[in-house]
Design an enzyme around this catalytic site. Structure first.
Site, short mmCIF file in Angstrom:
data_model
loop_
_atom_site.label_atom_id
_atom_site.label_comp_id
_atom_site.label_asym_id
_atom_site.label_seq_id
_atom_site.Cartn_x
_atom_site.Cartn_y
_atom_site.Cartn_z
N GLY A 127 0.83 -1.20 0.00
CA GLY A 127 0.00 0.00 0.00
C GLY A 127 0.86 1.25 0.00
O GLY A 127 1.07 1.88 1.04
N SER A 129 1.16 3.57 -3.33
CA SER A 129 0.52 4.58 -4.18
C SER A 129 -0.87 4.93 -3.67
O SER A 129 -1.54 4.11 -3.04
CB SER A 129 0.38 4.07 -5.61
N SER A 161 -1.83 -4.54 -6.07
CA SER A 161 -1.69 -5.84 -6.72
C SER A 161 -1.73 -6.91 -5.63
O SER A 161 -1.26 -6.68 -4.52
CB SER A 161 -0.35 -5.92 -7.45
N GLU A 243 16.66 -6.30 -3.68
CA GLU A 243 16.76 -7.04 -4.96
C GLU A 243 16.63 -6.01 -6.07
O GLU A 243 15.54 -5.65 -6.45
CB GLU A 243 15.65 -8.09 -5.06
N THR A 371 7.99 5.40 -12.74
CA THR A 371 7.80 5.57 -14.19
C THR A 371 9.17 5.74 -14.85
O THR A 371 10.17 6.01 -14.18
CB THR A 371 6.97 6.83 -14.50
N GLU A 373 10.09 8.17 -16.48
CA GLU A 373 10.55 9.54 -16.22
C GLU A 373 11.22 9.63 -14.85
O GLU A 373 12.23 10.32 -14.70
CB GLU A 373 9.37 10.53 -16.27
#
Lengths: 388, 373
Positions: A127, A129, A161, A243, A371, A373
C-alpha cells in the site's frame, strides 16, 4: 575482469534450472503473469518446494533462514525463475517486506513475520501509491493516528496488486502531518481482515486482478509499526535496495524473445519463413543486442551488490533500459506477426499460445518501481549530479 | 564475476587520462587537423615511451604483454581525448595481423619497430567496391620470379602518407594474400582524400608495384585468416575508442547543463534536458559493458563473433545518440566551429563506419542467430 560465474555458482545455476525445468512444464509456465487461481496455487506450490530446498530465501542472511550466499546467487535464482517462467507469487513478501522486517523490525516482529514468508505461506500486498500520490509518493495523504495501543488508519491506496490473495498489506501512512513531507511517514503491516479495510476490484490489462483499497477507521495494533515512527519513508527506500538486479523480469522477456526467434525460423507466411524477411531479420538482430545490453546492465547491478556497493543510479539504468527494451521487443514482434498478433488464446490459430499479444499488454507496465521519467530523474540527478 | 577493471588497469586508465589531458588538449587536435602529418610525432614518441604502441605485443617483440582488455581501457582514454594518431591502424590492425600471420623473421623485425614508434604500418584493405564489410578485392598480386607485382587502387587507407609500410590485401591465385609494401616503392601513389575532421585517409594507387615474395604475411591465398582475427581484435578496440568519446560527450553535456542558465535556472534542471542525459548514460553504460564482454571472451579464447557484432552495433548507436544529444543540448554554440562539440561529432562518423557500421554488424548477427541470408 571476469564475466563468468564460479564453478560452484554454475553448479547452483544448473541445479536450479533443472529443478525448474522438471517442476514447471510448459503448460504451467506463466508467459505474462499469473491469471487464474490455478496458476496462483501452482506458483505457491513451487515456491514451497524451493523453500524446502533452501533456495527461496537464498539471498537472505543466514540468521533469517537464508543461504550462506550473496547477491550473485540471489541473481542466479531470479534469472532462473524468470527464464523458467515460474508463476510469480510472494515477491513483495520475499523482496521487500522480508528485508524491511530484518533490517528495522523488533525481535517479536521478526519471529512473527519472517518464517511464514520464508516458507512461502504468507502473501503480502503493498500500500504505497494513492489516488493523489503516484510518482510524487512523498506527498501521500493516507493517515495513521495513534490512539492508545492502536493506530487508526484512514484513506485509500491505489494499484494494490495481489490484494485478493494477500493476508497482509505493507503500507506507508502519514503519522506527522506537520513534519516536512518525507519526515512524517511511517511503515506498517496491517492484516487485510482488519475491520474497516475494503477492496474495490481493479482489473489490470495484463489479466491480473488488483484493487483500490479503502481504510475507514481501521484499527491496527501499534506493534504493527515497522521501524521508527516517522522514518518510514527512509526505511522503505532502504529496503528497495535488496533485490535491484531486475534479472527475473529480464529473463522472462528473454525467454519469450528466444521462443519468438525460433517461431520466426519455423513459421511460413506468404510462402516464406518469417526469418527470410530481411526487415524482420534486421529488427530482431537489433532486439537481440538490446536484450544482451539489458542482461549486462542487470548483472552489473548484481555484481555491484556483491562487492558491497549500493547501486542506485545503476539500478535505474538497468530498469529503464529494460522497460524500454521490452516495449520495443513486443511492438516489433506484434508488427512481424501482423493480424496473427491480434489473437489471444485462440486454440486453433494463435501462435505461441498468444504469448506475444500477452507480453505486449504486459509491456505497457512502463511504471513499475517508478515511471520511466522517474528513473531518468534518478539517473540524471543521483547518477550524473544534475540539479533538481 | 568481476565486471570492473583491475587495480592495475584502473591505474593505467588514470595515468593515460592525465597524460592525454596534459598532452592532447582539443587545441592540439585542432592544430593537427591543419597539419600535413595529421598526428604529432613528438606525442607519438611519448606514446611509444609509455608502451602504448606495443601494448599487446609479447615482451620478446618489444611489447608490454597487455591483453585486449588493457587495450580497450587505453582506447577509452584515447577516444575521450580524440587523439589523432595512426595507433589503431599501425599497432592494432597491422600489428595484430603480423602477430597472427607473420613468420618469425617478420615479427622480430617489425613488431619492435612498431612498438618503438619508429615504423608506421597501415592497412590497405578497402577499395572502391570492397571494404571491411565484404565485396571482392580487385587489387591483383601476380607472381613474377621471386617477386609479386601488385596493381590496383586502395581507398580509405589511414595515414598512408606517413606510413613506412602498407599492409596490402591483394588477390592472388584464388583468394586474398597479404603483402607488406614499402611505401617508397616505385609505383605507389598516395592521394589525400578530402574527409571529415580532415582525417588523413588516402587513395593508394598501385601501379606495377614490385615486392619480394618474402614480404608476404601469412600463407599464399590465406591472408584472410590472420587478417580476420586482427579485425575482430581491432573492432573491439574501436568500440572502446567510441565508448570513451561518448562518455566524454556525456560529461561535457552534463557539466554544461549544470552551469548554463536560461529562464532563471540551470538547463539541467529541465527534464527535457536531464532525460536526454539519462538516456545517454544508459547507452554509454551498455556500450561499455558489451564491449568489455567481447574483449573478455576474446581474451579467454571463447567464441565471440556474436559479442563483437553486438558490441560494434550498439557502440555505433550509442555514438549516434551522443552526437544527437550533444548537439541538441549545446545547441547554437555547438554549431560554431570554435566549439569543441563538432570535433566529437566529426570523428564519430569515422569510428562508426570503421570496421563495419551498425547495420553491417546487425546483419552478421542475424546470420549468427540462424536467419537465412
Amino acid at each position: 575482469m571476469n564475466f563468468e560465474l564460479t564453478e560452484e555458482q554454475k553448479k547452483f545455476r544448473s541445479d536450479i534450472r533443472s529443478f525448474l525445468e522438471e517442476e514447471v512444464p510448459p503448460e504451467h509456465q506463466a508467459v505474462f503473469g499469473v491469471e487464474s487461481e490455478e496458476d496462483y496455487r501452482f506458483g505457491r506450490s513451487i515456491q514451497r518446494k524451493l523453500a524446502d530446498n533452501g533456495w527461496l530465501t537464498i539471498g537472505w542472511p543466514t540468521e533469517y533462514g537464508g543461504g550462506p550466499k550473496g547477491p550473485i546467487e540471489q541473481s542466479i535464482f531470479s534469472e532462473a525463475m524468470g527464464y523458467g517462467r515460474v508463476p510469480r507469487t510472494g515477491t513483495t513478501a520475499l523482496n521487500i517486506v522480508g528485508p524491511a522486517v530484518m533490517y528495522f523490525g523488533t525481535p517479536e516482529q521478526k519471529e512473527k513475520y519472517l518464517p511464514p514468508i520464508a516458507r512461502a505461506e504468507a502473501e503480502y500486498c503493498q500500500g504505497f501509491s494513492e489516488p493523489n500520490a503516484g510518482s510524487d509518493l512523498g506527498s501521500l495523504e493516507f493517515r495513521a493516528v495513534r490512539d492508545g495501543d492502536e493506530n487508526v488508519l484512514n484513506g485509500s491506496k491505489m494499484f494494490t496488486s495481489w490484494a485478493f490473495r494477500a493476508q497482509y498489506i505493507y503500507l506507508l501512512a502519514r503519522t506527522d502531518p506537520d513534519a516536512p513531507k518525507h519526515r512524517g511517514i511511517s511503515l506498517f503491516i496491517a492484516d487485510v481482515k482488519t475491520p474497516g479495510i475494503s477492496f474495490r476490484p481493479l482489473p489490470y490489462i495484463n489479466g491480473s486482478m488488483a484493487a483500490q483499497t479503502y481504510f475507514d477507521d481501521a484499527r491496527i495494533p501499534s506493534s504493527a509499526l515497522i521501524g521508527e515512527e516517522n522514518r518510514g519513508w527512509y526505511h522503505a527506500m532502504a529496503t528497495l535496495d535488496f533485490e535491484r538486479s531486475g534479472l527475473e523480469r529480464y529473463a522472462s522477456v528473454q525467454r519469450t524473445f528466444d521462443d519468438f526467434v525460433e517461431l520466426c525460423k519455423t513459421t511460413k507466411y506468404n510462402g516464406k519463413l518469417l526469418s527470410e524477411n530481411p526487415i524482420a531479420r534486421h529488427k530482431l538482430a537489433k532486439i537481440k543486442v538490446g536484450m544482451e545490453i539489458w542482461r549486462l546492465l542487470c548483472w552489473k547491478v548484481a555484481w555491484m551488490q556483491s562487492t558491497g556497493a549500493v547501486p542506485n543510479a545503476e539500478a535505474s539504468v538497468a530498469f529503464l533500459h529494460g522497460t524500454v527494451q521490452r516495449l520495443e521487443f513486443t511492438q516489433t514482434a506484434m508488427e512481424i506477426l501482423g493480424l496473427y498478433g491480434t489473437l489471444m488464446h485462440d486454440p486453433k490459430w494463435s501462435l505461441m499460445r498468444g504469448a506475444i499479444e500477452g507480453i505486449h499488454r504486459e509491456s505497457m507496465h512502463l511504471h513499475g518501481a517508478g515511471t520511466t521519467e522517474i528513473h531518468r530523474n534518478i539517473i540524471a540527478q543521483r547518477g550524473l549530479g544534475l540539479p533538481r | 564475476m568481476d565486471l570492473g577493471l583491475s587495480e592495475q588497469q584502473e591505474m593505467l586508465s588514470r595515468a593515460a587520462r592525465e597524460f592525454l589531458e596534459a598532452e592532447c588538449p582539443t587545441t592540439l587536435v585542432r592544430e593537427l587537423e591543419d597539419s600535413d602529418g595529421g598526428y604529432s610525432p613528438e606525442l607519438w614518441r611519448k606514446m611509444a615511451d609509455l608502451g602504448w604502441l606495443g601494448q599487446a605485443f609479447p615482451g620478446q617483440y618489444g611489447g608490454s604483454d597487455g591483453t585486449l582488455i588493457d587495450q580497450v581501457a587505453l582506447f577509452e582514454e584515447i577516444g575521450r581525448a580524440i587523439l589523432p594518431s595512426p595507433i589503431l591502424t599501425s599497432t592494432v590492425l597491422c600489428g595484430q595481423t603480423i602477430l597472427y600471420g607473420g613468420n618469425e623473421d617478420q615479427k622480430a623485425a617489425l613488431l619492435p619497430l612498431i612498438s618503438r614508434g619508429d615504423t608506421i604500418v597501415t592497412l590497405a584493405l578497402a577499395e572502391a567496391d570492397a571494404g571491411f564489410d565484404g565485396g571482392d578485392i580487385s587489387v591483383m598480386a601476380t607472381a613474377d620470379g621471386g617477386d609479386y607485382v601488385i596493381n590496383g587502387t586502395k581507398l580509405f587507407v589511414p595515414y598512408a602518407h606517413v606510413a613506412d609500410y602498407l599492409l596490402c590485401v591483394a588477390r592472388t591465385s584464388g583468394a586474398d594474400s597479404l603483402f607488406l609494401i614499402d611505401s617508397k616503392t616505385a609505383g605507389v601513389n598516395i592521394t589525400l582524400l578530402h574527409s571529415v575532421a580532415k582525417y588523413k585517409q588516402h587513395e593508394v594507387a598501385l601501379q606495377n608495384v614490385r615486392v619480394p615474395r618474402t614480404n608476404m604475411v601469412g600463407q599464399l591465398d590465406q591472408g584472410r585468416g590472420p587478417l580476420g582475427k586482427a579485425v575482430d581484435w581491432a573492432t573491439v578496440v574501436q568500440c572502446g575508442e567510441i565508448v570513451g568519446r561518448c562518455q566524454k560527450v556525456l560529461d561535457l553535456v552534463v557539466d554544461y547543463s549544470k552551469v548554463r542558465v536560461q529562464f532563471g535556472r540551470p538547463i539541467g534542471s529541465f527534464q527535457a534536458v536531464l532525460h536526454q542525459c539519462a538516456d545517454l548514460r544508459v547507452a554509454v553504460d551498455g556500450a561499455r559493458l558489451v564491449t568489455y564482454q567481447a574483449a573478455w571472451k576474446l581474451v579467454e579464447g571463447r567464441p565471440c563473433s556474436e559479442d563483437i557484432a553486438m558490441a560494434k552495433a550498439f557502440a555505433g548507436s550509442a555514438s549516434r545518440q551522443a552526437t544527437a544529444v550533444g548537439h541538441g543540448i549545446f545547441a547554437g554554440i555547438a554549431f560554431t566551429v570554435e566549439h569543441d562539440m563538432q570535433l566529437y561529432m566529426m570523428r564519430s562518423k569515422i569510428q562508426e563506419a570503421n570496421l563495419g557500421d551498425s547495420d553491417f554488424h546487425l546483419d552478421n548477427l542475424g546470420g549468427y542467430m540462424g536467419f537465412p541470408t
